[in-house]
Design a protein around this motif. Structure first.
Motif, PDB file in Angstrom:
ATOM      1  N   PRO A  22       0.809  -1.229   0.000  1.00 37.08           N
ATOM      2  CA  PRO A  22       0.000   0.000   0.000  1.00 37.08           C
ATOM      3  C   PRO A  22       0.835   1.269   0.000  1.00 37.08           C
ATOM      4  CG  PRO A  22      -0.135  -1.156   2.126  1.00 37.08           C
ATOM      5  CD  PRO A  22       0.490  -2.087   1.160  1.00 37.08           C
ATOM      6  N   LEU A  23       2.011   1.237   0.614  1.00 36.29           N
ATOM      7  CA  LEU A  23       2.857   2.438   0.631  1.00 36.29           C
ATOM      8  C   LEU A  23       3.460   2.732  -0.743  1.00 36.29           C
ATOM      9  CD1 LEU A  23       4.677   2.106   4.087  1.00 36.29           C
ATOM     10  CD2 LEU A  23       2.699   3.527   3.484  1.00 36.29           C
ATOM     11  N   THR A  24       3.709   1.669  -1.512  1.00 44.33           N
ATOM     12  CA  THR A  24       4.156   1.873  -2.893  1.00 44.33           C
ATOM     13  C   THR A  24       3.062   2.566  -3.687  1.00 44.33           C
ATOM     14  OG1 THR A  24       5.551  -0.097  -2.813  1.00 44.33           O
ATOM     15  CG2 THR A  24       4.974   0.739  -4.989  1.00 44.33           C
ATOM     16  N   ASP A  25       1.814   2.068  -3.543  1.00 44.48           N
ATOM     17  CA  ASP A  25       0.689   2.649  -4.283  1.00 44.48           C
ATOM     18  C   ASP A  25       0.445   4.103  -3.883  1.00 44.48           C
ATOM     19  OD1 ASP A  25       0.369   0.178  -5.442  1.00 44.48           O
ATOM     20  OD2 ASP A  25      -1.211  -0.459  -4.054  1.00 44.48           O
ATOM     21  N   SER A  26       0.438   4.369  -2.578  1.00 43.25           N
ATOM     22  CA  SER A  26       0.172   5.742  -2.131  1.00 43.25           C
ATOM     23  C   SER A  26       1.329   6.671  -2.478  1.00 43.25           C
ATOM     24  CB  SER A  26      -0.091   5.770  -0.622  1.00 43.25           C
ATOM     25  OG  SER A  26       1.042   5.314   0.109  1.00 43.25           O
ATOM     26  N   GLY A  27       2.550   6.156  -2.393  1.00 45.59           N
ATOM     27  CA  GLY A  27       3.717   6.958  -2.742  1.00 45.59           C
ATOM     28  C   GLY A  27       3.722   7.337  -4.213  1.00 45.59           C
ATOM     29  N   LEU A  28       3.396   6.375  -5.067  1.00 47.39           N
ATOM     30  CA  LEU A  28       3.358   6.647  -6.505  1.00 47.39           C
ATOM     31  C   LEU A  28       2.253   7.653  -6.826  1.00 47.39           C
ATOM     32  CD1 LEU A  28       4.395   6.070  -9.332  1.00 47.39           C
ATOM     33  CD2 LEU A  28       2.850   4.099  -9.431  1.00 47.39           C
TER      34      LEU A  28
END
Length: 219
Positions: free
Chosen positions: A200-206
């Motif tokens: 989820p942090l990859t998705d939110s970061g992107l």
């Protein structure tokens, strides 16, 4: 760690190969049937189609359970392509067949393994790969990952060359834990491999990066 994909679906095999992370393929009669492949000629042609996609190591399973039948089938499968690894069940005649194929320079994958004792027999017979089934052990309230660790430890004690190929991988944590324990190979469905991409942090970061870029570009 090597990644094998456990399927007979050519599109999934191509997708995994195109990702650049695929080291091999495992299949069995059930997976062939799932793709509507039946009849010896069609099965052999499908194995060849798989071999034409990947670089090496395509496990093709024998159906026979007697020594002579396994030898005949195994030789026929090995003739399909140099990439074929003959998949042999963990039974008495299977161990004899593994020993024979080892002497003939034909690679084998000993399948349906559920104990360390079975793993020792397969290694002594000269199996190229050993397939302990993690998920199926979990299903009956045994710790499949503990078995992987036990086999890795035993093989390390005696320098067995047989590679531990963790099978019946159900989810990404199975895969990651196998990597921690030291399994040489995992074989699993494509969705387990692609599941490693997700956080989820990859998705939110992107999403944040793209939003910030859009703001900067609009000024």
């Amino acid at each position: 760690m090597k990644f094998f994909i456990d399927t007979a679906n050519l599109a999934e095999i191509r997708e995994a190969y195109d990702m650049g992370i695929l080291d091999g393929v495992t299949t069995n009669p059930s997976l062939m049937a799932k793709e509507g492949i039946s009849g010896d000629a069609n099965v052999r042609a499908h194995y060849k189609a798989i071999c034409d996609i990947v670089d090496d190591k395509v496990s093709a399973e024998v159906i026979s359970t007697d020594f002579d039948g396994m030898i005949k089938e195994g030789k026929d499968l090995a003739k399909i392509d140099d990439k074929i690894v003959v998949k042999i069940p963990m039974i008495k005649d299977g161990i004899k067949a593994i020993k024979y194929f080892h002497s003939e320079g034909i690679r084998t994958n000993c399948t349906l393994v559920f104990s360390a004792g079975q793993a020792i027999l397969a290694a002594k017979a000269g199996a190229t790969y050993l397939s302990p089934f993690i998920g199926r052990l979990d299903d009956i309230s045994y710790d499949g990952l503990e078995l992987i660790g036990q086999i890795v430890h035993i093989y390390g004690n005696y320098g067995f060359e047989t590679e531990v190929l963790a099978a019946s991988i159900r989810h990404t944590m199975h895969l990651v834990k196998c990597a921690e324990i030291g399994a040489d190979v995992v074989t699993c469905p494509l969705k387990v491999i692609t599941g490693l991409l997700k956080h989820p942090l990859t998705d939110s970061g992107l999403a944040q990066f793209l939003a910030d870029h859009a703001k900067a570009a609009s000024k």
